[in-house]
Design a protein around this motif. Structure first.
Motif, PDB file in Angstrom:
ATOM      1  N   VAL A  16      -6.220  -0.450   8.781  1.00  0.00           N
ATOM      2  CA  VAL A  16      -5.824  -1.864   8.876  1.00  0.00           C
ATOM      3  C   VAL A  16      -4.364  -2.044   8.467  1.00  0.00           C
ATOM      4  O   VAL A  16      -3.579  -2.693   9.169  1.00  0.00           O
ATOM      5  N   PHE A  17      -3.986  -1.476   7.329  1.00  0.00           N
ATOM      6  CA  PHE A  17      -2.616  -1.629   6.868  1.00  0.00           C
ATOM      7  C   PHE A  17      -1.643  -0.903   7.790  1.00  0.00           C
ATOM      8  O   PHE A  17      -0.516  -1.362   7.995  1.00  0.00           O
ATOM      9  N   TRP A  18      -2.056   0.244   8.342  1.00  0.00           N
ATOM     10  CA  TRP A  18      -1.173   0.993   9.226  1.00  0.00           C
ATOM     11  C   TRP A  18      -0.880   0.205  10.499  1.00  0.00           C
ATOM     12  O   TRP A  18       0.260   0.161  10.959  1.00  0.00           O
ATOM     13  N   LEU A  21       2.790   7.302   5.224  1.00  0.00           N
ATOM     14  CA  LEU A  21       1.372   7.370   4.859  1.00  0.00           C
ATOM     15  C   LEU A  21       1.132   7.574   3.360  1.00  0.00           C
ATOM     16  O   LEU A  21       0.229   6.939   2.804  1.00  0.00           O
ATOM     17  N   PRO A  22       1.878   8.464   2.653  1.00  0.00           N
ATOM     18  CA  PRO A  22       1.626   8.585   1.206  1.00  0.00           C
ATOM     19  C   PRO A  22       1.776   7.273   0.454  1.00  0.00           C
ATOM     20  O   PRO A  22       0.973   6.956  -0.431  1.00  0.00           O
ATOM     21  N   THR A  23       2.789   6.491   0.797  1.00  0.00           N
ATOM     22  CA  THR A  23       2.958   5.187   0.158  1.00  0.00           C
ATOM     23  C   THR A  23       1.800   4.262   0.493  1.00  0.00           C
ATOM     24  O   THR A  23       1.279   3.536  -0.374  1.00  0.00           O
ATOM     25  N   LEU A  24       1.366   4.291   1.735  1.00  0.00           N
ATOM     26  CA  LEU A  24       0.264   3.442   2.165  1.00  0.00           C
ATOM     27  C   LEU A  24      -1.038   3.852   1.482  1.00  0.00           C
ATOM     28  O   LEU A  24      -1.812   2.999   1.029  1.00  0.00           O
ATOM     29  N   ILE A  25      -1.285   5.143   1.398  1.00  0.00           N
ATOM     30  CA  ILE A  25      -2.521   5.622   0.766  1.00  0.00           C
ATOM     31  C   ILE A  25      -2.531   5.275  -0.713  1.00  0.00           C
ATOM     32  O   ILE A  25      -3.564   4.892  -1.273  1.00  0.00           O
ATOM     33  N   ARG A  26      -1.379   5.418  -1.374  1.00  0.00           N
ATOM     34  CA  ARG A  26      -1.332   5.057  -2.799  1.00  0.00           C
ATOM     35  C   ARG A  26      -1.642   3.583  -3.011  1.00  0.00           C
ATOM     36  O   ARG A  26      -2.260   3.200  -4.013  1.00  0.00           O
ATOM     37  N   THR A  27      -1.245   2.755  -2.055  1.00  0.00           N
ATOM     38  CA  THR A  27      -1.491   1.325  -2.188  1.00  0.00           C
ATOM     39  C   THR A  27      -2.967   0.977  -2.038  1.00  0.00           C
ATOM     40  O   THR A  27      -3.504   0.157  -2.793  1.00  0.00           O
ATOM     41  N   VAL A  28      -3.637   1.607  -1.074  1.00  0.00           N
ATOM     42  CA  VAL A  28      -5.010   1.221  -0.760  1.00  0.00           C
ATOM     43  C   VAL A  28      -6.042   2.024  -1.547  1.00  0.00           C
ATOM     44  O   VAL A  28      -7.211   1.607  -1.604  1.00  0.00           O
ATOM     45  N   MET A  29      -5.652   3.144  -2.164  1.00  0.00           N
ATOM     46  CA  MET A  29      -6.647   3.983  -2.829  1.00  0.00           C
ATOM     47  C   MET A  29      -7.382   3.267  -3.959  1.00  0.00           C
ATOM     48  O   MET A  29      -8.620   3.359  -4.050  1.00  0.00           O
ATOM     49  N   PRO A  30      -6.709   2.537  -4.867  1.00  0.00           N
ATOM     50  CA  PRO A  30      -7.482   1.813  -5.893  1.00  0.00           C
ATOM     51  C   PRO A  30      -8.468   0.820  -5.301  1.00  0.00           C
ATOM     52  O   PRO A  30      -9.580   0.652  -5.826  1.00  0.00           O
TER      53      PRO A  30
END
Length: 379
Positions: free
Chosen positions: A26-28, A57-66
């Motif tokens: 969704v964020f991508w 992607l690393p920045t995006l994953i860090r944002t959505v992981m929590p």
């Protein structure tokens, strides 16, 4: 680890993977629309867009992981409660503390993944992304080779190319240079070529005219030429991309000598300290959100309609903790010695989870309180 712990942990990991994929997707999609427009409109290929997407992607994953960790903990706990599996385990003598072991292991696994992303992968990806953006911004050829468009490769400069042949010949070329307000000049030619040599990149125009306006005398002079060379090397819009952003500095440089990093990159000591500990605080956040989601739902009793009040309460707690994180960051920037408070929201969340588990582990207290409320007063 018991069979139930393994079963619970598998449920958490599967749901975590599912929610991570959904949120990243969704964020991508949301971010890629604007990124695609900027890259393609700049004359770059689709491969450059894919490269930029991969680096973000690393920045995006860090944002959505929590968020994915919290959603997995809440969904798995709610489903086990709704299907009476959690009730059966509690009836057999397992306490909420005992059942929380799988959740803690899950949060620890997510924290280790977050450590790899936040501490190592994200700084490296941001650094590479900034380098590639500088290279793309400095690619004057890609910025200029667009047919039928008025392009602005630099402030005060306008370029128009009517047609581009397969051999690189440019037709119907117009260049307006207004960087010198006192003497703006415009070039127009039937054909032109881009020449790249040791002296730089030049636009060689053939059979054209140059129009120069003298602002003082208010006169317009025209010069016909058979060929003219216009230096476009200065039109590179790379800017000051050699300067690393705070997010692109490797974590090792923070740890080895933070004062040297401050002198090298021009950031204050407080900014570097805050960035360093923020990267590590994300690890504690993963553990915290998993425990908060689980422990809050354990306060509710069995219901086939789910534990929606508890889910809303857990979500509210996370919003409060995130607000605290945003509040303490400027304090650390002003006074780096107060860096331990950056871990305060994570510690607060764990303490709240322990309190909720303590209350959930003593159901007689809650039952007695409800009975006291339900007993009518004597007449």
């Amino acid at each position: 680890m018991s069979r139930f712990d393994g079963y619970f942990l598998r449920q958490l990991l599967v749901l975590f993977g599912f929610f991570t994929l959904v949120l990243v997707g969704v964020f991508w999609i949301t971010r890629s629309v604007s990124l695609f427009d900027r890259v393609i409109s700049g004359g770059q290929s689709a491969m450059v867009f894919l490269e930029f997407t991969a680096l973000t992607l690393p920045t995006l994953i860090r944002t959505v992981m929590p968020m994915a960790v919290f959603a997995a903990a809440v969904y798995a706990t709610n489903r086990l409660s709704r299907e009476s599996e959690m009730t059966v385990m509690l009836a057999t003598g397992s306490s909420p503390w005992r059942l929380a072991r799988a959740v803690f292991i899950f949060g620890l696994i997510a924290g280790l993944m977050m450590a790899a992303i936040s501490v190592f992968l994200r700084p490296a990806s941001v650094d590479q992304l900034e380098r590639r953006q500088a290279e793309v911004a400095g690619d004057v050829t890609a910025q200029l080779l667009n047919e039928g468009e008025f392009l602005h490769p630099a402030p005060g400069v306008t370029v128009y190319i009517g047609q581009i042949d397969l051999d690189g010949t440019l037709h119907e070329v117009f260049v307006s240079d207004r960087r010198d307000d006192a003497n703006p000049v415009s070039y127009s030619s039937t054909t032109a070529y881009l020449v790249n040599n040791d002296a730089g990149i030049h636009l060689v125009m053939v059979d054209g005219v140059a129009l120069r306006l003298n602002e003082q005398d208010k006169t317009l002079s025209s010069t016909l030429f058979e060929d003219a060379s216009y230096d476009i090397s200065e039109l590179t819009s790379s800017g000051d991309m050699a300067h690393r952003s705070l997010e692109a500095i490797p974590t090792v440089e923070f740890i080895e000598d933070i004062e040297a990093a401050s002198a090298t990159y021009g950031f204050t000591h407080g900014q570097l300290v805050e960035e360093l500990h923020q990267r590590f605080s994300w690890i504690a956040i993963c553990i915290t959100v998993a425990l908060v989601g689980y422990s809050t739902l354990m306060l509710g009793s069995f219901s086939r309609f789910g534990l929606w009040p508890q889910i809303f309460g857990a979500f509210t707690i996370l919003i409060v903790l995130e607000g605290v994180r945003g509040f303490v960051a400027p304090i650390v920037i002003d006074d780096p010695k107060l860096w331990p408070i950056l871990y305060g929201p994570g510690i607060m969340g764990i303490m709240i989870s322990c309190l909720f588990l303590l209350v959930a582990g003593r159901p007689l207290i809650r039952q007695r309180n409800r009975q006291d409320v339900a007993v009518p007063s004597p007449v």
